[in-house]
Design a protein around this motif. Structure first.
Motif, PDB file in Angstrom:
ATOM      1  N   UNK A  46       0.949  -1.210   0.007  1.00  0.00           N
ATOM      2  CA  UNK A  46       0.122  -0.169  -0.001  1.00  0.00           C
ATOM      3  C   UNK A  46       0.761   1.080   0.086  1.00  0.00           C
ATOM      4  N   UNK A  47       0.701   2.148  -0.814  1.00  0.00           N
ATOM      5  CA  UNK A  47       1.437   3.378  -1.132  1.00  0.00           C
ATOM      6  C   UNK A  47       0.745   4.617  -1.330  1.00  0.00           C
ATOM      7  N   UNK A  48       1.156   5.579  -0.264  1.00  0.00           N
ATOM      8  CA  UNK A  48       0.689   6.928  -0.405  1.00  0.00           C
ATOM      9  C   UNK A  48      -1.085   6.858  -0.556  1.00  0.00           C
ATOM     10  N   UNK A  49      -1.736   5.762   0.158  1.00  0.00           N
ATOM     11  CA  UNK A  49      -3.164   5.816   0.016  1.00  0.00           C
ATOM     12  C   UNK A  49      -4.054   6.776   0.757  1.00  0.00           C
ATOM     13  N   UNK A  50      -4.905   7.393  -0.169  1.00  0.00           N
ATOM     14  CA  UNK A  50      -5.900   8.404   0.350  1.00  0.00           C
ATOM     15  C   UNK A  50      -7.022   7.693   0.105  1.00  0.00           C
ATOM     16  N   UNK A  51      -8.230   7.625   0.744  1.00  0.00           N
ATOM     17  CA  UNK A  51      -9.272   7.224   0.585  1.00  0.00           C
ATOM     18  C   UNK A  51     -10.699   8.095   1.000  1.00  0.00           C
ATOM     19  N   UNK A  52     -11.671   8.407   0.347  1.00  0.00           N
ATOM     20  CA  UNK A  52     -12.849   8.943   0.851  1.00  0.00           C
ATOM     21  C   UNK A  52     -14.087   8.228   0.656  1.00  0.00           C
ATOM     22  N   UNK A  80     -18.252   9.143   0.701  1.00  0.00           N
ATOM     23  CA  UNK A  80     -19.404  10.224   0.559  1.00  0.00           C
ATOM     24  C   UNK A  80     -18.619  11.370   0.450  1.00  0.00           C
ATOM     25  N   UNK A  81     -17.689  11.456  -0.189  1.00  0.00           N
ATOM     26  CA  UNK A  81     -16.745  12.805  -0.327  1.00  0.00           C
ATOM     27  C   UNK A  81     -16.101  13.271   1.033  1.00  0.00           C
ATOM     28  N   UNK A  82     -16.037  12.523   2.051  1.00  0.00           N
ATOM     29  CA  UNK A  82     -15.355  12.823   3.318  1.00  0.00           C
ATOM     30  C   UNK A  82     -14.135  11.879   3.437  1.00  0.00           C
ATOM     31  N   UNK A  83     -12.848  12.628   3.406  1.00  0.00           N
ATOM     32  CA  UNK A  83     -11.744  11.822   3.601  1.00  0.00           C
ATOM     33  C   UNK A  83     -11.789  10.865   4.808  1.00  0.00           C
ATOM     34  N   UNK A  84     -11.230   9.781   4.794  1.00  0.00           N
ATOM     35  CA  UNK A  84     -11.173   8.642   5.940  1.00  0.00           C
ATOM     36  C   UNK A  84      -9.789   8.055   6.065  1.00  0.00           C
ATOM     37  N   UNK A  85      -8.831   8.111   4.913  1.00  0.00           N
ATOM     38  CA  UNK A  85      -7.674   7.700   5.212  1.00  0.00           C
ATOM     39  C   UNK A  85      -6.663   8.689   4.424  1.00  0.00           C
ATOM     40  N   UNK A  86      -5.579   8.739   4.985  1.00  0.00           N
ATOM     41  CA  UNK A  86      -4.470   9.736   4.906  1.00  0.00           C
ATOM     42  C   UNK A  86      -3.234   9.312   4.545  1.00  0.00           C
ATOM     43  N   UNK A  87      -2.781   9.187   3.111  1.00  0.00           N
ATOM     44  CA  UNK A  87      -1.174   8.966   3.222  1.00  0.00           C
ATOM     45  C   UNK A  87      -0.896   7.660   3.616  1.00  0.00           C
ATOM     46  N   UNK A 139     -10.746   5.831  -3.791  1.00  0.00           N
ATOM     47  CA  UNK A 139      -9.271   5.985  -3.636  1.00  0.00           C
ATOM     48  C   UNK A 139      -9.336   7.325  -4.396  1.00  0.00           C
ATOM     49  N   UNK A 140      -8.491   8.245  -3.756  1.00  0.00           N
ATOM     50  CA  UNK A 140      -8.335   9.786  -4.499  1.00  0.00           C
ATOM     51  C   UNK A 140      -6.901   9.765  -4.886  1.00  0.00           C
ATOM     52  N   UNK A 141      -5.918   8.835  -4.176  1.00  0.00           N
ATOM     53  CA  UNK A 141      -4.599   8.969  -4.270  1.00  0.00           C
ATOM     54  C   UNK A 141      -3.727   7.768  -3.989  1.00  0.00           C
ATOM     55  N   UNK A 142      -2.631   7.356  -4.499  1.00  0.00           N
ATOM     56  CA  UNK A 142      -1.973   6.340  -4.115  1.00  0.00           C
ATOM     57  C   UNK A 142      -2.627   5.048  -4.629  1.00  0.00           C
ATOM     58  N   UNK A 143      -1.937   3.717  -4.267  1.00  0.00           N
ATOM     59  CA  UNK A 143      -2.677   2.483  -4.764  1.00  0.00           C
ATOM     60  C   UNK A 143      -2.244   1.434  -3.742  1.00  0.00           C
ATOM     61  N   UNK A 144      -2.908   0.346  -4.107  1.00  0.00           N
ATOM     62  CA  UNK A 144      -2.655  -0.973  -3.448  1.00  0.00           C
ATOM     63  C   UNK A 144      -2.196  -1.972  -4.360  1.00  0.00           C
ATOM     64  N   UNK A 145      -1.371  -2.787  -4.198  1.00  0.00           N
ATOM     65  CA  UNK A 145      -1.027  -3.767  -5.006  1.00  0.00           C
ATOM     66  C   UNK A 145      -0.903  -5.201  -4.356  1.00  0.00           C
TER      67      UNK A 145
END
Length: 237
Positions: free
Chosen positions: A4-10, A12-19, A55-61
């Motif tokens: 998991x790299x630099x993962x950001x997740x939202x 319903x438009x609200x961020x829940x996971x950061x980097x 996922x708004x940024x980053x990736x999962x492999x």
């Protein structure tokens, strides 16, 4: 196995996971510690591909391949499975029929006995099960599904001490074994009580708070720090 790299997740438009940055190797078992609402379940849901987690940024492999564009079913077919905290009841689908559909009838009896669920194999899935029985069934379900990467969402929550031991032993056994194709497995367990650490041999622990991974370290030492200082970064880090 999992990167998991630099993962950001939202949601319903609200961020829940950061980097979020996290690596899980073959044969490893990691524990994710954090208070309720810290983002632990959101991370597992994102890995599995549950609806609503964007996922708004980053990736999962997984095994080097990106998961971002894969459906939940495609991820399951790759070998990702999850023991849910609050799974649905499935009236009309018995435990034994579920095992047969997965081609796992041959292991149902022995694995059910190990989790004190022998009397449940003819019952419908989760129908009338207590909270602790549901948690044990979720672990048994993973044995039947035979995934390589296993995600455990608070497996000890609501379980009596006797059966927490059985669940811990089952988690340790399945994560340290190979799948039916002979490939190593790995596991990620989330908890806010830390009780499961008494029954599994975790390789690494991580503190999560406010949707961020704050610190990683040796599991027992990190849990002792949490017991004394809460979910904070150790001073020596």
């Amino acid at each position: 196995m999992l990167e998991i790299s630099d993962l950001c997740v939202e949601v319903a438009g609200q961020p829940v996971l950061h980097d979020i940055n996290l690596s899980l190797g073959e044969g490893e078992l990691h524990v994710l510690l954090g208070p309720n609402g810290s983002g632990k379940s959101s991370l597992l849901a994102t890995i599995l591909g549950l609806p609503g987690y964007r996922i708004t940024r980053g990736e999962i492999r997984f095994d080097g391949a990106p998961l971002r564009d894969l459906s939940l079913q495609e991820r399951a077919e790759l070998g990702i499975g999850m023991a849910f905290q609050r799974p649905p009841s499935m009236g009309g689908v018995s435990v034994s029929a579920f095992a047969a559909a997965l081609g796992a009838s041959d292991i149902l009896e022995s694995e059910a006995a190990a989790l004190d669920l022998s009397d449940f194999v003819t019952r419908d899935m989760n129908v009338g099960f207590s909270g602790g029985e549901i948690k044990r069934w979720e672990i048994l379900k993973l044995f039947l599904q035979d995934p390589r990467l296993m995600l455990f969402d608070e497996p000890e929550s609501g379980v009596d001490l006797e059966h927490v031991s059985a669940i811990g032993q089952a988690i340790r056994r399945i994560t340290r074994s190979n799948d039916r194709k002979g490939r190593p497995r790995a596991g990620l367990v989330i908890t806010h009580t830390g009780l499961i650490l008494n029954y599994v041999e975790a390789d690494r622990a991580h503190i999560m708070k406010g949707g961020r991974l704050l610190h990683s370290g040796e599991p027992e030492a990190l849990f002792r720090h949490i017991q004394s200082h809460g979910y904070t970064v150790p001073a020596a880090a």
